[in-house]
Design an enzyme around this catalytic site. Sequence first.
Site, PDB file in Angstrom:
ATOM      1  N   PRO A 101       0.812  -1.225   0.000  1.00  0.00           N
ATOM      2  CG  PRO A 101      -0.306  -1.245   2.053  1.00  0.00           C
ATOM      3  CD  PRO A 101       0.515  -2.089   1.148  1.00  0.00           C
ATOM      4  CD  GLU A 128      -0.714  -5.722  10.439  1.00  0.00           C
ATOM      5  OE1 GLU A 128      -0.748  -4.523  10.092  1.00  0.00           O
ATOM      6  OE2 GLU A 128      -1.732  -6.419  10.575  1.00  0.00           O
ATOM      7  NE  ARG A 166      -7.774  -3.689 -20.986  1.00  0.00           N
ATOM      8  CZ  ARG A 166      -7.986  -2.656 -21.774  1.00  0.00           C
ATOM      9  NH1 ARG A 166      -7.076  -1.704 -21.868  1.00  0.00           N
ATOM     10  NH2 ARG A 166      -9.092  -2.549 -22.472  1.00  0.00           N
ATOM     11  CG  ASP A 181      -8.970   1.177 -23.239  1.00  0.00           C
ATOM     12  OD1 ASP A 181     -10.167   1.072 -23.517  1.00  0.00           O
ATOM     13  OD2 ASP A 181      -8.184   0.220 -23.135  1.00  0.00           O
TER      14      ASP A 181
END
Length: 254
Positions: A101, A128, A166, A181
């Site tokens: 994160p 963690e 992709r 896109d």
Amino acid sequence: MAPTVLVSNAPVAMRIDIVTLFPEMFTSFLDGSLLGSARKAGLIDIRVTNFRDFAAGAHRQVDDRPYGGGPGMLLMPEPVVSCVEAVQREAAPGRVVMLTPGGRRLDQPLVEDLACQDRLVLVCGRYEGFDARVCEALAAEEISIGDYVLSGGEVAAMVVVEAVTRLVPGVLGDEESARQDSFSGVERLVEGPQYTRPREFRGLEVPEILLSGDHGRIARWRHEQAVAATGRRDLGSPRSFPVQSPAPVHRSGS
Ligand code: 6GU
């Protein structure tokens, strides 16, 4: 002004290794329609390895308590580093990405950069997080998929795999759709509204201009819509929530 969206110098085949404690989370994802076909066609080679297999002792321990105290458990360096090293030896070493994160936030330019690589090694954390020496020992970069916390890096790794593959030529089948896109092209605009049949749905009409057959005017209208849609969603960036009191933590029984 040619858009540099599809990675023109990408190799025909790209290899991605996923290193995780939960390989079974990837089975239906990797066997699904788009990725399954691309793998069968030899466009991409994706392999999943469990780093618990590289843990020592009868208990195959992969986590331990943090030095200095604190909640939860950390991933020990040895199993994950040994696993990545073993996987790297199988072919020319790839770029190592740890999903955490606190990493660099994933966006389309970073996806395009990753899609240029011959090989990626995606390392998924749990608990963690990792002992800090894992990143150093592996000379890894850290990537996050957004400012919120997941219980592990597996879903984030799937996001990276889907966004990157992709762009590999042949995977989508329709190269033009990737070029058009959101976040692609030189301006990196999000797409404006699109419509299909019927012309009227519950009193809501398709904009007249799209029925006009005037391709120049339609292209200009679409561009205006994309600029407006991009402006609306950029209002809160780069961080869309205020930094103030600590986030509440809900735990039952405490
Ligand atoms: Cl890559 N991992 C975890 N655990 N949480 C995240 C994330 C990654 N990206 C956003 N939140």
